[in-house]
Design a protein around this motif. Structure first.
Motif, PDB file in Angstrom:
ATOM      1  N   ASN A 137      54.386   8.214  28.567  1.00 46.28           N
ATOM      2  CA  ASN A 137      55.319   7.321  27.883  1.00 46.28           C
ATOM      3  C   ASN A 137      56.537   7.067  28.785  1.00 46.28           C
ATOM      4  OD1 ASN A 137      57.184   6.099  26.102  1.00 46.28           O
ATOM      5  ND2 ASN A 137      56.307   7.185  24.355  1.00 46.28           N
ATOM      6  N   ASP A 146      59.186   5.291  27.885  1.00 47.24           N
ATOM      7  CA  ASP A 146      60.401   5.034  27.090  1.00 47.24           C
ATOM      8  C   ASP A 146      60.546   6.090  25.999  1.00 47.24           C
ATOM      9  OD1 ASP A 146      62.677   3.877  26.021  1.00 47.24           O
ATOM     10  OD2 ASP A 146      61.578   2.349  24.887  1.00 47.24           O
ATOM     11  N   THR A 165      61.172   5.567  21.913  1.00 43.39           N
ATOM     12  CA  THR A 165      60.204   6.163  20.986  1.00 43.39           C
ATOM     13  C   THR A 165      60.911   7.038  19.972  1.00 43.39           C
ATOM     14  OG1 THR A 165      58.434   6.106  22.626  1.00 43.39           O
ATOM     15  CG2 THR A 165      58.205   7.682  20.826  1.00 43.39           C
ATOM     16  N   GLY A 191      55.787   3.540  23.155  1.00 41.72           N
ATOM     17  CA  GLY A 191      55.241   3.561  24.499  1.00 41.72           C
ATOM     18  C   GLY A 191      54.023   4.434  24.635  1.00 41.72           C
TER      19      GLY A 191
END
Length: 318
Positions: A114, A116, A120, A305
């Protein structure tokens, strides 16, 4: 003319035998999916993973029966329709009103890729849950989640790659040993903590079971199944009455591989909440289950993400 009408009626009942036979077969798979053998390639678990999608087969067969103008096929379709409705119809009904003792919980595999984590974390907090359970927590993303969620969720417990954030005080946090035999790498994917809610203590379990792989030889799920068995033993030994399990269990609630959990825990009464893969969700492998509590409603949240969608549930302790 009467003879012609009689001939047409007999013809309408006689034609469409193939879609009628397929309808009966679909009904059998829905009603008796547990008897499909799981010894070779985990075929039974593979069927159960996508069991709700047999509803699409019913729709296709209905269209075929109409094209064939087959009374036999239309009548036969009542069988799979009844079986599907019995298994999944309740999930389509609207959820009831929330109560003062309800807890809102969010479960999300945030993905170790991920890009971001801050976005999140904010997206999950925007749902206003009491508890947030995360999997695939890796540094330095873990520090971002801790920093972003700290204001609204001052209590947290992290063990290995799983974590729990709470609005309510936590105690007794410990690692769960759900590691399958044969996994040599460092592997810590389970935790247990006591949540001190205004209405009593609740044991919260967070877990990330091993992944499964589907191929030409079937479903490779032996490690997932072994880990589910270890988690089921831990739940059986839990002394607190009310328990909530949140996790990426890499299996649907219908999959017999999760029987050590579903035999002990209540699953969602409302909502399909297909969570994986995020781009085209085909199955709900992110689960919220409860003991001495009802999972009244389960829904997905907007994509983050991650390659999973977050799921949010309303849990009502009994």
């Amino acid at each position: 003319m009467a003879a012609t009408r009689g001939t047409w009626r007999r013809w309408a009942w006689a034609r469409g035998r193939v879609p009628a036979a397929l309808a009966v077969l679909t009904a059998g798979l829905l009603a008796f999916h547990r008897v499909v053998p799981n010894s070779a390639g985990r075929v039974g678990s593979l069927l159960e993973t996508f069991l709700p999608w047999l509803g699409l087969v019913i729709v296709v067969l209905f269209g075929w029966a109409l094209l064939r103008r087959s009374a036999t096929a239309l009548v036969a379709l009542l069988l799979p329709t009844a079986a599907w409705t019995h298994l999944f119809g309740g999930l389509l009904l609207p959820a009831g009103e929330s109560g003062p003792h309800d807890l809102i919980v969010v479960q999300h595999n945030v993905s170790d890729e991920n890009t971001d984590p801050a976005g999140t974390a904010r997206a999950l907090a925007d749902a206003g849950p009491d508890l947030i359970a995360l999997q695939e927590l890796v540094p330095p993303a873990l520090a971002v989640y801790e920093r972003t969620l700290a204001a609204d969720y001052p209590y947290r417990a992290v063990r290995g790659t799983v974590g729990l954030w709470s609005r309510h005080p936590l105690s007794g946090a410990r690692r769960l040993d759900i590691k399958p035999v044969g996994v040599a790498d460092p592997w810590s994917r389970g935790l247990r903590a006591t949540v001190h809610t205004p209405h009593g203590e609740i044991a919260a379990y967070v877990a990330h079971l091993p992944s499964v792989r589907a191929g030409v030889s079937g479903l490779a799920s032996s490690r997932r199944d072994e880990s589910a068995g270890l988690l089921g033993e831990a739940l059986a030994a839990e002394p607190l009455k009310t328990v909530i399990l949140l996790g990426d269990l890499n299996g649907t609630a219908d999959d017999r591989g999760l029987a050590p959990l579903t035999s002990r825990m209540n699953v969602a009464q409302r909502g399909f909440a297909l969570s994986f893969p995020a781009a085209l969700p085909l199955a709900r492998i992110d689960q919220v289950m409860a003991r001495s509590a009802t999972v009244a409603h389960l829904r997905t949240l907007p994509a983050t993400g991650s390659d999973h969608l977050p799921v949010a549930a309303r849990v009502t302790p009994r």
